[in-house]
Design a protein around this motif. Structure first.
Motif, PDB file in Angstrom:
ATOM      1  N   PHE A 134       5.873  -4.025 -11.036  1.00  8.30           N
ATOM      2  CA  PHE A 134       4.641  -3.562 -10.420  1.00  8.30           C
ATOM      3  C   PHE A 134       3.490  -3.461 -11.416  1.00  8.30           C
ATOM      4  CE2 PHE A 134       5.751  -2.178  -6.113  1.00  8.30           C
ATOM      5  CZ  PHE A 134       7.133  -2.296  -6.163  1.00  8.30           C
ATOM      6  N   GLY A 135       2.284  -3.697 -10.894  1.00 10.51           N
ATOM      7  CA  GLY A 135       1.088  -3.435 -11.670  1.00 10.51           C
ATOM      8  C   GLY A 135       0.755  -1.950 -11.626  1.00 10.51           C
ATOM      9  N   ASP A 136      -0.324  -1.578 -12.307  1.00 16.85           N
ATOM     10  CA  ASP A 136      -0.705  -0.167 -12.408  1.00 16.85           C
ATOM     11  C   ASP A 136      -1.350   0.371 -11.140  1.00 16.85           C
ATOM     12  OD1 ASP A 136      -1.632  -0.427 -15.914  1.00 16.85           O
ATOM     13  OD2 ASP A 136       0.266   0.127 -14.965  1.00 16.85           O
ATOM     14  N   GLY A 137      -1.720  -0.507 -10.218  1.00 19.27           N
ATOM     15  CA  GLY A 137      -2.273  -0.068  -8.943  1.00 19.27           C
ATOM     16  C   GLY A 137      -3.787  -0.014  -8.929  1.00 19.27           C
ATOM     17  N   THR A 138      -4.335  -0.085  -7.726  1.00 17.17           N
ATOM     18  CA  THR A 138      -5.767   0.099  -7.494  1.00 17.17           C
ATOM     19  C   THR A 138      -5.927   1.220  -6.489  1.00 17.17           C
ATOM     20  OG1 THR A 138      -6.361  -2.222  -7.894  1.00 17.17           O
ATOM     21  CG2 THR A 138      -7.875  -0.906  -6.548  1.00 17.17           C
ATOM     22  N   GLN A 174      -7.900   2.194   5.592  1.00 15.17           N
ATOM     23  CA  GLN A 174      -7.412   1.382   4.498  1.00 15.17           C
ATOM     24  C   GLN A 174      -7.568   2.063   3.134  1.00 15.17           C
ATOM     25  OE1 GLN A 174      -9.699  -2.195   5.652  1.00 15.17           O
ATOM     26  NE2 GLN A 174      -7.727  -3.233   5.912  1.00 15.17           N
ATOM     27  N   THR A 175      -8.060   3.293   3.145  1.00 10.69           N
ATOM     28  CA  THR A 175      -8.062   4.090   1.921  1.00 10.69           C
ATOM     29  C   THR A 175      -6.620   4.320   1.500  1.00 10.69           C
ATOM     30  OG1 THR A 175     -10.151   5.210   2.370  1.00 10.69           O
ATOM     31  CG2 THR A 175      -8.577   6.370   0.976  1.00 10.69           C
ATOM     32  N   SER A 176      -6.288   3.921   0.271  1.00  7.73           N
ATOM     33  CA  SER A 176      -4.892   3.968  -0.154  1.00  7.73           C
ATOM     34  C   SER A 176      -4.809   3.586  -1.628  1.00  7.73           C
ATOM     35  CB  SER A 176      -4.066   2.984   0.684  1.00  7.73           C
ATOM     36  OG  SER A 176      -2.690   3.100   0.413  1.00  7.73           O
ATOM     37  N   ARG A 179       0.859  -1.169   0.000  1.00  8.83           N
ATOM     38  CA  ARG A 179       0.000   0.000   0.000  1.00  8.83           C
ATOM     39  C   ARG A 179       0.903   1.230   0.000  1.00  8.83           C
ATOM     40  NH1 ARG A 179      -3.671   0.815   5.206  1.00  8.83           N
ATOM     41  NH2 ARG A 179      -3.652   2.936   4.364  1.00  8.83           N
ATOM     42  N   GLN A 180       0.424   2.264  -0.687  1.00 10.41           N
ATOM     43  CA  GLN A 180       1.202   3.493  -0.794  1.00 10.41           C
ATOM     44  C   GLN A 180       0.392   4.660  -0.273  1.00 10.41           C
ATOM     45  OE1 GLN A 180       2.375   4.938  -4.780  1.00 10.41           O
ATOM     46  NE2 GLN A 180       4.350   5.468  -3.890  1.00 10.41           N
ATOM     47  N   ASP A 181       0.905   5.303   0.739  1.00 13.35           N
ATOM     48  CA  ASP A 181       0.273   6.463   1.344  1.00 13.35           C
ATOM     49  C   ASP A 181       1.297   7.587   1.409  1.00 13.35           C
ATOM     50  OD1 ASP A 181      -0.641   3.853   3.269  1.00 13.35           O
ATOM     51  OD2 ASP A 181      -2.250   5.027   2.369  1.00 13.35           O
ATOM     52  N   LEU A 182       0.805   8.817   1.311  1.00 10.88           N
ATOM     53  CA  LEU A 182       1.699   9.978   1.346  1.00 10.88           C
ATOM     54  C   LEU A 182       2.573   9.932   2.596  1.00 10.88           C
ATOM     55  CD1 LEU A 182      -0.452  12.978   0.128  1.00 10.88           C
ATOM     56  CD2 LEU A 182       1.639  12.097  -0.904  1.00 10.88           C
ATOM     57  N   GLY A 183       3.860  10.116   2.382  1.00 13.91           N
ATOM     58  CA  GLY A 183       4.785  10.175   3.512  1.00 13.91           C
ATOM     59  C   GLY A 183       5.286   8.827   3.991  1.00 13.91           C
ATOM     60  N   HIS A 184       4.691   7.748   3.479  1.00  7.75           N
ATOM     61  CA  HIS A 184       5.089   6.410   3.934  1.00  7.75           C
ATOM     62  C   HIS A 184       5.734   5.567   2.846  1.00  7.75           C
ATOM     63  CE1 HIS A 184       3.331   6.475   7.970  1.00  7.75           C
ATOM     64  NE2 HIS A 184       2.341   7.156   7.459  1.00  7.75           N
ATOM     65  N   GLY A 185       5.765   6.049   1.653  1.00  3.57           N
ATOM     66  CA  GLY A 185       6.335   5.237   0.596  1.00  3.57           C
ATOM     67  C   GLY A 185       5.519   3.986   0.367  1.00  3.57           C
ATOM     68  N   LEU A 186       6.195   2.896   0.093  1.00  3.57           N
ATOM     69  CA  LEU A 186       5.548   1.608  -0.155  1.00  3.57           C
ATOM     70  C   LEU A 186       5.713   0.718   1.068  1.00  3.57           C
ATOM     71  CD1 LEU A 186       7.025   1.222  -3.703  1.00  3.57           C
ATOM     72  CD2 LEU A 186       4.573   1.283  -3.234  1.00  3.57           C
ATOM     73  N   ARG A 187       4.613   0.247   1.595  1.00  2.00           N
ATOM     74  CA  ARG A 187       4.679  -0.636   2.754  1.00  2.00           C
ATOM     75  C   ARG A 187       4.125  -2.009   2.371  1.00  2.00           C
ATOM     76  NH1 ARG A 187       1.914   2.569   7.607  1.00  2.00           N
ATOM     77  NH2 ARG A 187       0.483   3.151   5.927  1.00  2.00           N
ATOM     78  N   LEU A 188       4.877  -3.027   2.697  1.00  2.00           N
ATOM     79  CA  LEU A 188       4.518  -4.387   2.328  1.00  2.00           C
ATOM     80  C   LEU A 188       3.408  -4.924   3.221  1.00  2.00           C
ATOM     81  CD1 LEU A 188       5.251  -6.838   0.529  1.00  2.00           C
ATOM     82  CD2 LEU A 188       6.862  -7.524   2.323  1.00  2.00           C
ATOM     83  N   ILE A 189       2.363  -5.451   2.594  1.00  2.00           N
ATOM     84  CA  ILE A 189       1.236  -6.002   3.335  1.00  2.00           C
ATOM     85  C   ILE A 189       1.415  -7.515   3.505  1.00  2.00           C
ATOM     86  CG2 ILE A 189      -1.274  -6.260   3.405  1.00  2.00           C
ATOM     87  CD1 ILE A 189      -1.433  -3.879   1.449  1.00  2.00           C
TER      88      ILE A 189
END
Lengths: 112, 111
Positions: free
Chosen positions: A103-107, A85-87, A36-46
């Motif tokens: 990477f895929g294009d994202g959701t 979980q909005t992201s 998941r990618q959120d502002l200020g957190h980069g990419l975090r592995l779920i």
């Protein structure tokens, strides 16, 4: 990249609902990942998966469920969605844990 | 646990100026990867560095891996508007068991 596709691209849902994000890859890569990618957190592995029927938790697994019955698919389910979980969710695949990821294009998921 | 710091968080440059982003790990790394994400896009793999002190170039981009394998940098010479986006480092710990992405450096280029 054409070899990894995510669906849907955009999703709006309500808190408490179940939602599943799909990921499909055509490279036959052993490893698949959900971030998941959120502002200020980069990419975090779920979660990630080393092969069919083998999955493991990442940095932020709470509230998420994954499965991998086939090598090419790695769906991510939010069993009871919450606003936190909005992201933007990215699926990725690769040949190993330490190898480059595609990477895929994202959701883009919004939970109201 | 392992921490990865990437600085700066943002960088505004005039087209033609140089740009550098730095990635620092609290632990010794096995290897490090760099990715670029265009606005609205997805991360795209650029390069992987494995050896201590390694330097690799891709046209105007120069990537370095520190001697102690705890830090890395990406330098862009004479930026162009096509360089805009966010640059992420991905640090892989010794043993290759864990990859942690930095928070990224977002590059803005003014024409």
């Amino acid at each position: 990249d054409a070899g990894i596709t995510q669906s849907p691209r955009y999703k709006i849902t309500e808190t408490g609902r179940q939602v599943t994000l799909m990921c499909h890859q055509t490279w036959s890569h052993s490893y698949m990942f959900w971030y998941r990618q959120d502002l200020g957190h980069g990419l975090r592995l779920i979660y990630y998966s080393a092969a069919a029927d083998i999955t493991d938790k990442g940095e932020v697994p709470d509230g998420y469920v994954v499965s991998r019955s086939k090598t090419e698919n790695f769906p991510l389910t939010l069993e009871s969605a919450t606003r936190s979980q909005t992201s933007v969710y990215f699926c990725a695949s690769g040949t190993g844990l330490a190898q480059p990821q595609h990477f895929g294009d994202g959701t883009r998921l919004s939970i109201l | 646990g392992q921490q990865v710091m990437q600085i700066p968080q943002y960088q505004h440059v005039q087209e033609g100026e140089d740009f550098t982003t730095y990635c620092n790990s609290s632990t010794t790394l096995s290897n490090i990867q760099w990715y670029k994400q265009r606005p609205g896009g997805h991360p795209v793999f650029l390069i992987q560095l494995v050896k201590s002190g390694e330097v690799k170039k891709q046209k105007r981009l120069t990537f370095q891996f520190g001697e102690a394998k705890k830090n890395s940098s990406l330098h862009i010479t004479a930026t162009q508007t096509t360089d805009v986006g966010t640059y992420f480092c991905a640090a892989i710990n010794t043993g290759g068991f864990k990859t942690i992405f930095g928070a990224g450096t977002r590059l803005f280029v003014k024409a």
